[in-house]
Design a protein around this motif. Structure first.
Motif, PDB file in Angstrom:
ATOM      1  N   PHE A 175       0.783  -1.231  -0.018  1.00  0.00           N
ATOM      2  CA  PHE A 175       0.040  -0.039   0.198  1.00  0.00           C
ATOM      3  C   PHE A 175       0.944   1.191  -0.005  1.00  0.00           C
ATOM      4  CE2 PHE A 175      -2.403   3.009   2.457  1.00  0.00           C
ATOM      5  CZ  PHE A 175      -3.246   3.599   1.711  1.00  0.00           C
ATOM      6  N   ASP A 176       0.552   2.021  -0.894  1.00  0.00           N
ATOM      7  CA  ASP A 176       1.215   3.454  -0.985  1.00  0.00           C
ATOM      8  C   ASP A 176       2.692   3.108  -1.170  1.00  0.00           C
ATOM      9  OD1 ASP A 176       1.199   6.159  -1.338  1.00  0.00           O
ATOM     10  OD2 ASP A 176       1.389   6.663   0.799  1.00  0.00           O
ATOM     11  N   GLY A 177       3.220   2.183  -1.839  1.00  0.00           N
ATOM     12  CA  GLY A 177       4.543   1.954  -1.986  1.00  0.00           C
ATOM     13  C   GLY A 177       5.280   1.056  -0.794  1.00  0.00           C
ATOM     14  N   ILE A 178       4.772   0.662   0.234  1.00  0.00           N
ATOM     15  CA  ILE A 178       5.160   0.143   1.351  1.00  0.00           C
ATOM     16  C   ILE A 178       4.666  -1.420   1.234  1.00  0.00           C
ATOM     17  CG2 ILE A 178       5.252   0.137   3.900  1.00  0.00           C
ATOM     18  CD1 ILE A 178       4.955   2.909   3.689  1.00  0.00           C
ATOM     19  N   ALA A 179       5.503  -2.417   1.520  1.00  0.00           N
ATOM     20  CA  ALA A 179       5.231  -3.685   1.554  1.00  0.00           C
ATOM     21  C   ALA A 179       5.361  -4.337   2.996  1.00  0.00           C
ATOM     22  CB  ALA A 179       6.017  -4.548   0.751  1.00  0.00           C
ATOM     23  N   VAL A 180       4.323  -4.904   3.702  1.00  0.00           N
ATOM     24  CA  VAL A 180       4.176  -5.518   4.785  1.00  0.00           C
ATOM     25  C   VAL A 180       3.936  -6.756   4.796  1.00  0.00           C
ATOM     26  CG1 VAL A 180       4.145  -3.507   6.058  1.00  0.00           C
ATOM     27  CG2 VAL A 180       2.152  -4.765   5.579  1.00  0.00           C
ATOM     28  N   ASN A 181       4.443  -7.773   5.701  1.00  0.00           N
ATOM     29  CA  ASN A 181       3.887  -9.037   5.913  1.00  0.00           C
ATOM     30  C   ASN A 181       2.445  -8.978   6.444  1.00  0.00           C
ATOM     31  OD1 ASN A 181       3.324 -11.867   6.754  1.00  0.00           O
ATOM     32  ND2 ASN A 181       5.449 -11.904   7.929  1.00  0.00           N
ATOM     33  N   ALA A 182       1.585  -9.736   5.656  1.00  0.00           N
ATOM     34  CA  ALA A 182       0.198  -9.776   6.203  1.00  0.00           C
ATOM     35  C   ALA A 182      -0.110 -10.796   7.025  1.00  0.00           C
ATOM     36  CB  ALA A 182      -0.883 -10.119   4.829  1.00  0.00           C
ATOM     37  N   LYS A 183       0.692 -11.412   7.604  1.00  0.00           N
ATOM     38  CA  LYS A 183       0.596 -12.123   8.889  1.00  0.00           C
ATOM     39  C   LYS A 183       0.913 -11.623  10.344  1.00  0.00           C
ATOM     40  CE  LYS A 183       1.083 -16.400   6.210  1.00  0.00           C
ATOM     41  NZ  LYS A 183       1.935 -17.640   6.075  1.00  0.00           N
ATOM     42  N   SER A 184       1.338 -10.286   9.949  1.00  0.00           N
ATOM     43  CA  SER A 184       1.894  -9.342  11.146  1.00  0.00           C
ATOM     44  C   SER A 184       0.904  -8.222  11.480  1.00  0.00           C
ATOM     45  CB  SER A 184       3.022  -8.867  10.816  1.00  0.00           C
ATOM     46  OG  SER A 184       3.343  -7.746  11.711  1.00  0.00           O
ATOM     47  N   ILE A 185       0.169  -8.300  12.483  1.00  0.00           N
ATOM     48  CA  ILE A 185      -0.819  -7.479  12.800  1.00  0.00           C
ATOM     49  C   ILE A 185      -0.410  -6.115  12.994  1.00  0.00           C
ATOM     50  CG2 ILE A 185      -0.839  -7.696  15.461  1.00  0.00           C
ATOM     51  CD1 ILE A 185      -4.146  -7.006  13.408  1.00  0.00           C
ATOM     52  N   ILE A 186       0.729  -5.839  13.515  1.00  0.00           N
ATOM     53  CA  ILE A 186       1.484  -4.535  13.589  1.00  0.00           C
ATOM     54  C   ILE A 186       1.827  -4.140  12.107  1.00  0.00           C
ATOM     55  CG2 ILE A 186       3.309  -3.352  14.528  1.00  0.00           C
ATOM     56  CD1 ILE A 186       1.644  -4.337  16.576  1.00  0.00           C
ATOM     57  N   GLY A 187       2.211  -4.949  11.383  1.00  0.00           N
ATOM     58  CA  GLY A 187       2.678  -4.556   9.852  1.00  0.00           C
ATOM     59  C   GLY A 187       1.477  -3.889   9.239  1.00  0.00           C
ATOM     60  N   VAL A 188       0.308  -4.698   9.219  1.00  0.00           N
ATOM     61  CA  VAL A 188      -0.969  -4.323   8.807  1.00  0.00           C
ATOM     62  C   VAL A 188      -1.278  -3.159   9.167  1.00  0.00           C
ATOM     63  CG1 VAL A 188      -3.345  -5.147   8.197  1.00  0.00           C
ATOM     64  CG2 VAL A 188      -1.566  -6.791   7.943  1.00  0.00           C
ATOM     65  N   LEU A 189      -1.444  -3.091  10.716  1.00  0.00           N
ATOM     66  CA  LEU A 189      -1.986  -1.858  11.286  1.00  0.00           C
ATOM     67  C   LEU A 189      -1.161  -0.564  10.624  1.00  0.00           C
ATOM     68  CD1 LEU A 189      -3.449  -3.063  14.494  1.00  0.00           C
ATOM     69  CD2 LEU A 189      -4.803  -2.463  12.847  1.00  0.00           C
ATOM     70  N   SER A 190       0.123  -0.703  10.545  1.00  0.00           N
ATOM     71  CA  SER A 190       0.882   0.413  10.342  1.00  0.00           C
ATOM     72  C   SER A 190       0.688   1.062   8.953  1.00  0.00           C
ATOM     73  CB  SER A 190       2.355  -0.103  10.524  1.00  0.00           C
ATOM     74  OG  SER A 190       2.694  -0.920   9.204  1.00  0.00           O
ATOM     75  N   LEU A 191      -0.112   0.199   8.133  1.00  0.00           N
ATOM     76  CA  LEU A 191      -0.280   1.060   6.922  1.00  0.00           C
ATOM     77  C   LEU A 191      -1.284   1.921   6.783  1.00  0.00           C
ATOM     78  CD1 LEU A 191       0.051  -2.157   4.640  1.00  0.00           C
ATOM     79  CD2 LEU A 191       1.831  -0.355   4.817  1.00  0.00           C
ATOM     80  N   GLY A 192      -2.258   1.990   7.596  1.00  0.00           N
ATOM     81  CA  GLY A 192      -3.357   2.730   8.127  1.00  0.00           C
ATOM     82  C   GLY A 192      -4.262   2.821   6.770  1.00  0.00           C
ATOM     83  N   ILE A 193      -4.559   1.565   6.209  1.00  0.00           N
ATOM     84  CA  ILE A 193      -5.593   1.471   5.160  1.00  0.00           C
ATOM     85  C   ILE A 193      -6.915   1.832   5.491  1.00  0.00           C
ATOM     86  CG2 ILE A 193      -6.395  -0.140   3.550  1.00  0.00           C
ATOM     87  CD1 ILE A 193      -3.745  -1.557   3.973  1.00  0.00           C
ATOM     88  N   GLY A 194      -7.540   2.628   4.547  1.00  0.00           N
ATOM     89  CA  GLY A 194      -9.080   3.029   5.002  1.00  0.00           C
ATOM     90  C   GLY A 194      -9.961   2.594   3.777  1.00  0.00           C
TER      91      GLY A 194
END
Length: 96
Positions: free
Chosen positions: A37-56
């Motif tokens: 999202f927005d050029g940033i890739a995170v591990n989708a198995k990490s709640i912290i990673g997913v929340l850090s993206l701020g996807i609305g």
């Protein structure tokens, strides 16, 4: 490796409960799962990673799966998103 762009449709986006539902679902698969999202890739198995993206609501994300069950993982995760993480009674995706 499989990729698919998806629009987040639920009213709260990928925050709190929907993020937990998504992370638990991703964790069921052996394949690696990423959200971009927005050029940033995170591990989708990490709640912290997913929340850090701020996807609305209305945001477009890219799901990437890679591994032995990548097709099944991608299809299931897209289904969860399309059913608004079960918020509208569209699926049985409650967390434990």
């Amino acid at each position: 490796m499989l990729k698919k762009e998806v629009i987040i449709k639920n009213k709260t986006g990928l925050h709190a409960r929907p993020a937990a539902v998504f992370v638990e679902a991703a964790d069921r698969f052996e394949s690696d799962v990423e959200i971009i999202f927005d050029g940033i890739a995170v591990n989708a198995k990490s709640i912290i990673g997913v929340l850090s993206l701020g996807i609305g609501k209305g945001d477009q994300i890219t799901l990437v799966t890679e591994g032995s069950d990548e097709k099944e993982a991608l299809e299931y995760l897209i289904e969860i998103i399309e059913n608004s993480f079960g918020e509208n009674g569209g699926g049985e995706y409650d967390t434990l």
